[in-house]
Scaffold this motif. Structure first.
Motif, PDB file in Angstrom:
ATOM      1  N   ILE A   2     -42.072  85.175  29.917  1.00  0.00           N
ATOM      2  CA  ILE A   2     -40.929  85.398  30.803  1.00  0.00           C
ATOM      3  C   ILE A   2     -41.368  86.269  31.977  1.00  0.00           C
ATOM      4  O   ILE A   2     -41.957  87.333  31.780  1.00  0.00           O
ATOM      5  CB  ILE A   2     -39.776  86.149  30.096  1.00  0.00           C
ATOM      6  N   VAL A   3     -41.083  85.818  33.180  1.00  0.00           N
ATOM      7  CA  VAL A   3     -41.153  86.690  34.354  1.00  0.00           C
ATOM      8  C   VAL A   3     -39.723  87.138  34.619  1.00  0.00           C
ATOM      9  O   VAL A   3     -38.821  86.304  34.744  1.00  0.00           O
ATOM     10  CB  VAL A   3     -41.725  85.961  35.585  1.00  0.00           C
ATOM     11  N   PHE A   4     -39.503  88.448  34.677  1.00  0.00           N
ATOM     12  CA  PHE A   4     -38.130  88.948  34.780  1.00  0.00           C
ATOM     13  C   PHE A   4     -38.012  89.978  35.893  1.00  0.00           C
ATOM     14  O   PHE A   4     -39.005  90.500  36.411  1.00  0.00           O
ATOM     15  CB  PHE A   4     -37.688  89.566  33.448  1.00  0.00           C
ATOM     16  N   SER A   5     -36.782  90.280  36.238  1.00  0.00           N
ATOM     17  CA  SER A   5     -36.499  91.306  37.250  1.00  0.00           C
ATOM     18  C   SER A   5     -35.193  91.992  36.893  1.00  0.00           C
ATOM     19  O   SER A   5     -34.434  91.527  36.043  1.00  0.00           O
ATOM     20  CB  SER A   5     -36.404  90.687  38.648  1.00  0.00           C
ATOM     21  N   GLN A   6     -34.967  93.112  37.555  1.00  0.00           N
ATOM     22  CA  GLN A   6     -33.726  93.862  37.336  1.00  0.00           C
ATOM     23  C   GLN A   6     -33.216  94.366  38.676  1.00  0.00           C
ATOM     24  O   GLN A   6     -33.981  94.889  39.486  1.00  0.00           O
ATOM     25  CB  GLN A   6     -33.955  95.033  36.384  1.00  0.00           C
ATOM     26  N   MET A   7     -31.917  94.208  38.883  1.00  0.00           N
ATOM     27  CA  MET A   7     -31.278  94.673  40.109  1.00  0.00           C
ATOM     28  C   MET A   7     -30.648  96.041  39.874  1.00  0.00           C
ATOM     29  O   MET A   7     -30.271  96.390  38.754  1.00  0.00           O
ATOM     30  CB  MET A   7     -30.203  93.680  40.558  1.00  0.00           C
ATOM     31  N   GLN A   8     -30.542  96.812  40.948  1.00  0.00           N
ATOM     32  CA  GLN A   8     -29.907  98.124  40.870  1.00  0.00           C
ATOM     33  C   GLN A   8     -28.914  98.254  42.006  1.00  0.00           C
ATOM     34  O   GLN A   8     -29.215  97.915  43.149  1.00  0.00           O
ATOM     35  CB  GLN A   8     -30.958  99.230  40.962  1.00  0.00           C
ATOM     36  N   GLN A   9     -27.717  98.743  41.679  1.00  0.00           N
ATOM     37  CA  GLN A   9     -26.685  98.873  42.699  1.00  0.00           C
ATOM     38  C   GLN A   9     -26.979 100.058  43.605  1.00  0.00           C
ATOM     39  O   GLN A   9     -27.322 101.144  43.142  1.00  0.00           O
ATOM     40  CB  GLN A   9     -25.308  99.044  42.056  1.00  0.00           C
ATOM     41  N   GLN A  10     -26.837  99.843  44.901  1.00  0.00           N
ATOM     42  CA  GLN A  10     -27.091 100.879  45.891  1.00  0.00           C
ATOM     43  C   GLN A  10     -25.807 101.638  46.221  1.00  0.00           C
ATOM     44  O   GLN A  10     -24.705 101.262  45.811  1.00  0.00           O
ATOM     45  CB  GLN A  10     -27.665 100.247  47.166  1.00  0.00           C
ATOM     46  N   GLN A  11     -25.957 102.717  46.982  1.00  0.00           N
ATOM     47  CA  GLN A  11     -24.805 103.537  47.352  1.00  0.00           C
ATOM     48  C   GLN A  11     -23.784 102.758  48.174  1.00  0.00           C
ATOM     49  O   GLN A  11     -22.585 103.028  48.102  1.00  0.00           O
ATOM     50  CB  GLN A  11     -25.283 104.765  48.149  1.00  0.00           C
ATOM     51  N   VAL A  27     -21.675 114.574  45.502  1.00  0.00           N
ATOM     52  CA  VAL A  27     -21.790 113.265  46.136  1.00  0.00           C
ATOM     53  C   VAL A  27     -20.414 112.672  46.394  1.00  0.00           C
ATOM     54  O   VAL A  27     -20.147 112.124  47.460  1.00  0.00           O
ATOM     55  CB  VAL A  27     -22.630 112.320  45.253  1.00  0.00           C
ATOM     56  N   VAL A  28     -19.497 112.791  45.421  1.00  0.00           N
ATOM     57  CA  VAL A  28     -18.174 112.191  45.576  1.00  0.00           C
ATOM     58  C   VAL A  28     -17.354 112.949  46.610  1.00  0.00           C
ATOM     59  O   VAL A  28     -16.677 112.362  47.443  1.00  0.00           O
ATOM     60  CB  VAL A  28     -17.440 112.164  44.218  1.00  0.00           C
ATOM     61  N   ILE A  29     -17.434 114.279  46.572  1.00  0.00           N
ATOM     62  CA  ILE A  29     -16.648 115.076  47.511  1.00  0.00           C
ATOM     63  C   ILE A  29     -17.166 114.903  48.936  1.00  0.00           C
ATOM     64  O   ILE A  29     -16.401 114.806  49.880  1.00  0.00           O
ATOM     65  CB  ILE A  29     -16.689 116.563  47.104  1.00  0.00           C
ATOM     66  N   ASN A  30     -18.456 114.863  49.086  1.00  0.00           N
ATOM     67  CA  ASN A  30     -19.052 114.711  50.408  1.00  0.00           C
ATOM     68  C   ASN A  30     -20.108 113.616  50.348  1.00  0.00           C
ATOM     69  O   ASN A  30     -21.259 113.878  50.007  1.00  0.00           O
ATOM     70  CB  ASN A  30     -19.677 116.034  50.858  1.00  0.00           C
ATOM     71  N   PRO A  31     -19.735 112.386  50.661  1.00  0.00           N
ATOM     72  CA  PRO A  31     -20.675 111.261  50.550  1.00  0.00           C
ATOM     73  C   PRO A  31     -21.952 111.462  51.345  1.00  0.00           C
ATOM     74  O   PRO A  31     -22.982 110.872  51.030  1.00  0.00           O
ATOM     75  CB  PRO A  31     -19.866 110.076  51.096  1.00  0.00           C
ATOM     76  N   ASN A  32     -21.920 112.288  52.387  1.00  0.00           N
ATOM     77  CA  ASN A  32     -23.123 112.509  53.186  1.00  0.00           C
ATOM     78  C   ASN A  32     -24.217 113.222  52.396  1.00  0.00           C
ATOM     79  O   ASN A  32     -25.379 113.236  52.804  1.00  0.00           O
ATOM     80  CB  ASN A  32     -22.782 113.340  54.429  1.00  0.00           C
ATOM     81  N   LEU A  33     -23.840 113.832  51.249  1.00  0.00           N
ATOM     82  CA  LEU A  33     -24.828 114.537  50.434  1.00  0.00           C
ATOM     83  C   LEU A  33     -25.553 113.606  49.471  1.00  0.00           C
ATOM     84  O   LEU A  33     -26.422 114.048  48.724  1.00  0.00           O
ATOM     85  CB  LEU A  33     -24.152 115.659  49.631  1.00  0.00           C
ATOM     86  N   ALA A  34     -25.176 112.333  49.475  1.00  0.00           N
ATOM     87  CA  ALA A  34     -25.754 111.394  48.515  1.00  0.00           C
ATOM     88  C   ALA A  34     -27.273 111.364  48.603  1.00  0.00           C
ATOM     89  O   ALA A  34     -27.971 111.312  47.595  1.00  0.00           O
ATOM     90  CB  ALA A  34     -25.192 109.995  48.744  1.00  0.00           C
TER      91      ALA A  34
END
Length: 480
Positions: free
Chosen positions: A358-367, A151-158
Motif C-alpha cells: 500500500i502507498v498511503f497518505s494522510q491529510m491534515q486540516q489547516q488553520q 489562539v481562539v481569543i486572538n486568531p493572529n496568535l495562531a
C-alpha cells in the motif's frame, strides 16, 4: 460563546486544589486520587506490552518485597503499590501515577548493592508520594489550555502556537529538574529509614555518569530533565549524612554480597529471544524471520514492534504484527484506524511469501479550514507461518519519493530465518565470581579471560577503576 466557555473552563480548573502529601501545601491538581489510581491501572498493561516483564519470578519477588517495605515508610503509605522488573537493557527506572513503579533489568545489572536498589526504588516512590506525575499531567493540560485559549481569543496568535509550546516545554524541564531533586531527597530519606546506607545511592550516580559518557550532543545540565549525575552524587552524599544523623543510624547496611547473588545470571544487554541486530540485519530467532532495515538508522526494539529512524527524525520505519485475519483485512484496518488514504495497492510476493503493498497518505486540516498533505508512506503486510506482519515506512510528502526505494528494499528483504547460528544465539548474562587473589581489577579480568576491549565496560559495571586493588574473596560481576 466559545471564548467564554474556554475562560470558564480555565476558571473551574484553577479552583480544584488538594494538599500535597510531602509538602503539606495546597496545590492545583486536575486529578483526584481515585483518578490517579485508575490511570495507573490503565497504563500498566500498556507498559507491560511495550517493554515486557522480565521472566524471573525470584527477581520479581525480591524487587517487589523491597519496594513494599519502602512504600510503608513513605508519605503515601495509604495507596497500593506495584513494582515490576521490565525486560529492558536500558539503565532506567520510572514511575507512573497510581503507585506503579518499573525497574529495568538493565539498571539491576549496574547496581552493586541493595542500598543502591533501595535508593532507586525510594526515589521513584518519591515521585508518587509528591504526586509529581500528577503535576506533570496538570502542567501539560494547562499549557494546552493556554495555547488554545490564546489562539481562539486572538486568531493572529495562531502562528505562535508552536513557539509557545516550545517555551512551555523548557518550563516543564525546570519542573522536571526540581522534581528529580526532591525525589533524590525522598529516596535518601526512605532508604535511610530502613537502615540502608544512602551514600551508596549517591555513588551510583557516578556509575550513571560513566556509563552515559561525554557525548557531543549531550544537553547541558540546565536544559536536562535530570540534573547532572555528578552533582546529584554530591547532593545525595550530604543527604545521607543528614538522614543518618536524624534517624540515629550508626551502622547503615549495604547488603552487597546478598544483592549480587540475587542478580547472578541476569540477562545483560539485548536479549536475542526478542530479536536482535547483527551486522546490519535484524533476526528474530523465536519467530524465525529476518530483514535488513535502512542502513545507519537508530534502532529500538520492544515486544510489540521493532522500529528505526534516522538521527534527524525525518522518517520512521517499523515492523510489528498486523490486525486482521487476511492480508486485505489487515490492510483495510491499517488504513481505517489511522485515517489514511490508500493511493495505490497491489498483491505481491516477497521471497515466496504472499504480501499486500500500500502507498498511503494522510491529510491534515489547516488553520484556514483547508486540508494539506501531511505525510506519505509505504506499507507491506506479509503472511508468514499463519501470522500477519506489517512493515511501515513513513515520512514527509517532500521526502517520500527519495525514501520510498529505501523503504521498499527493506520490506522486500523480509524472509524466513534458517541459519542455526542465528536461531540459537544465547543472551549474555551477568555472572558473579569470587576473586581468588588480591590484585588489580585489570588483572582480575585477565584471570577470567575477559576480552581487553571490554575491560572498561566491566570496570563501570563493577563501579571500580582498572587499577583498583580488589581484595581476595571479593564478589565481582563478569559478563559471559
Amino acid at each position: 460563546m466559545l471564548k467564554y466557555s474556554l475562560l470558564a473552563l480555565i476558571t473551574i480548573v484553577f479552583t480544584t486544589c488538594s494538599r500535597n502529601p510531602v509538602s503539606g501545601k495546597k496545590e492545583l491538581t486536575l486529578m483526584s486520587e481515585s483518578q490517579e489510581l485508575a490511570m495507573g491501572q490503565e497504563a500498566d498493561p500498556q507498559i507491560q506490552a511495550e517493554f515486557g516483564v522480565y521472566p524471573d519470578s525470584s527477581i520479581q519477588h525480591y524487587v517487589n518485597n523491597l519496594g513494599q517495605k519502602l512504600a510503608k515508610v513513605s508519605h503515601r503509605a495509604n495507596i497500593p503499590y506495584t513494582f515490576r522488573v521490565i525486560d529492558s537493557d536500558v539503565i532506567n527506572a520510572f514511575a507512573v501515577p497510581g503507585g506503579f513503579i518499573y525497574i529495568t533489568r538493565g539498571i539491576l545489572a549496574y547496581l552493586n548493592d541493595e542500598a543502591q536498589l533501595a535508593g532507586v526504588i525510594g526515589h521513584e516512590i518519591g515521585h508518587i508520594a509528591a504526586r509529581h506525575s500528577v503535576k506533570q499531567q496538570r502542567n501539560a493540560m494547562l499549557g494546552q489550555l493556554g495555547i488554545i485559549a490564546g489562539v481562539v481569543i486572538n486568531p493572529n496568535l495562531a502562528r505562535f502556537a508552536e513557539s509557545a509550546s516550545q517555551g512551555l516545554g523548557l518550563l516543564m524541564l525546570k519542573f522536571g529538574r526540581d522534581d528529580e531533586n526532591q525525589s533524590d531527597v525522598l529516596g535518601a530519606d526512605y532508604s535511610t529509614k530502613l537502615g540502608y546506607n544512602a551514600h551508596s545511592m549517591g555513588n551510583f550516580f557516578t556509575t550513571l555518569k560513566r556509563s552515559s559518557g561525554e557525548t557531543a550532543g549531550q544537553l547541558p545540565e540546565f536544559l536536562s530533565t535530570h540534573p547532572d549525575p555528578g552533582n546529584r552524587n554530591t547532593h545525595v552524599q550530604q543527604l545521607a549524612d543528614e538522614y543518618q544523623k536524624k534517624y540515629n543510624i550508626t551502622n547503615p547496611v549495604l547488603n552487597r554480597n546478598s544483592y549480587l547473588q540475587k542478580i547472578d545470571g541476569i540477562v545483560y544487554g539485548e536479549d536475542p529471544r526478542g530479536g536482535y541486530m547483527d551486522d546490519g540485519v535484524f533476526y528474530h530467532p523465536e519467530i524465525k524471520f529476518q530483514f535488513t532495515p535502512p542502513t545507519g538508522w537508530q534502532y529500538h526494539n520492544s515486544p510489540t514492534r521493532v522500529q528505526y529512524a534516522p538521527k534527524d527524525g525525518s522518517a520512521l520505519f517499523y515492523l510489528g504484527s498486523a490486525q486482521g485475519n487476511t492480508l486485505q483485512e489487515a490492510a483495510n484496518a491499517f488504513i481505517q484506524n489511522n485515517k489514511l488514504t490508500a493511493e495505490q495497492t497491489a498483491q505481491v510476493t516477497i521471497n515466496g511469501l504472499p504480501a499486500y503493498a500500500i502507498v498511503f497518505s494522510q491529510m491534515q486540516q489547516q488553520q484556514d479550514g483547508t486540508s494539506a498533505l501531511a505525510l506519505r508512506g509505504l506499507s507491506y503486510v506479509v503472511q508468514y507461518n499463519k501470522s500477519l506482519f506489517q512493515m511501515v515506512g513513513v515520512t514527509s510528502p517532500n521526502a517520500f519519493n527519495q525514501l520510498a526505494p529505501t523503504f521498499e528494499k527493506s520490506m522486500k528483504s523480509f524472509k524466513q530465518l534458517s541459519d542455526a547460528s542465528k536461531i540459537n544465539k544465547k543472551p549474555e548474562r551477568v555472572r558473579i565470581k569470587t576473586v581468588k587473589t588480591t590484585t588489580s581489577f585489570e588483572q582480575v579480568l585477565k584471570s577470567f579471560n575477559v576480552a581487553a576491549a571490554r575491560y572498561n565496560e566491566h570496570a563501570i559495571l563493577n563501579a571500580v577503576e582498572l587499577n583498583t586493588s580488589i581484595p581476595s574473596g571479593t564478589l565481582i560481576k563478569i559478563i559471559q
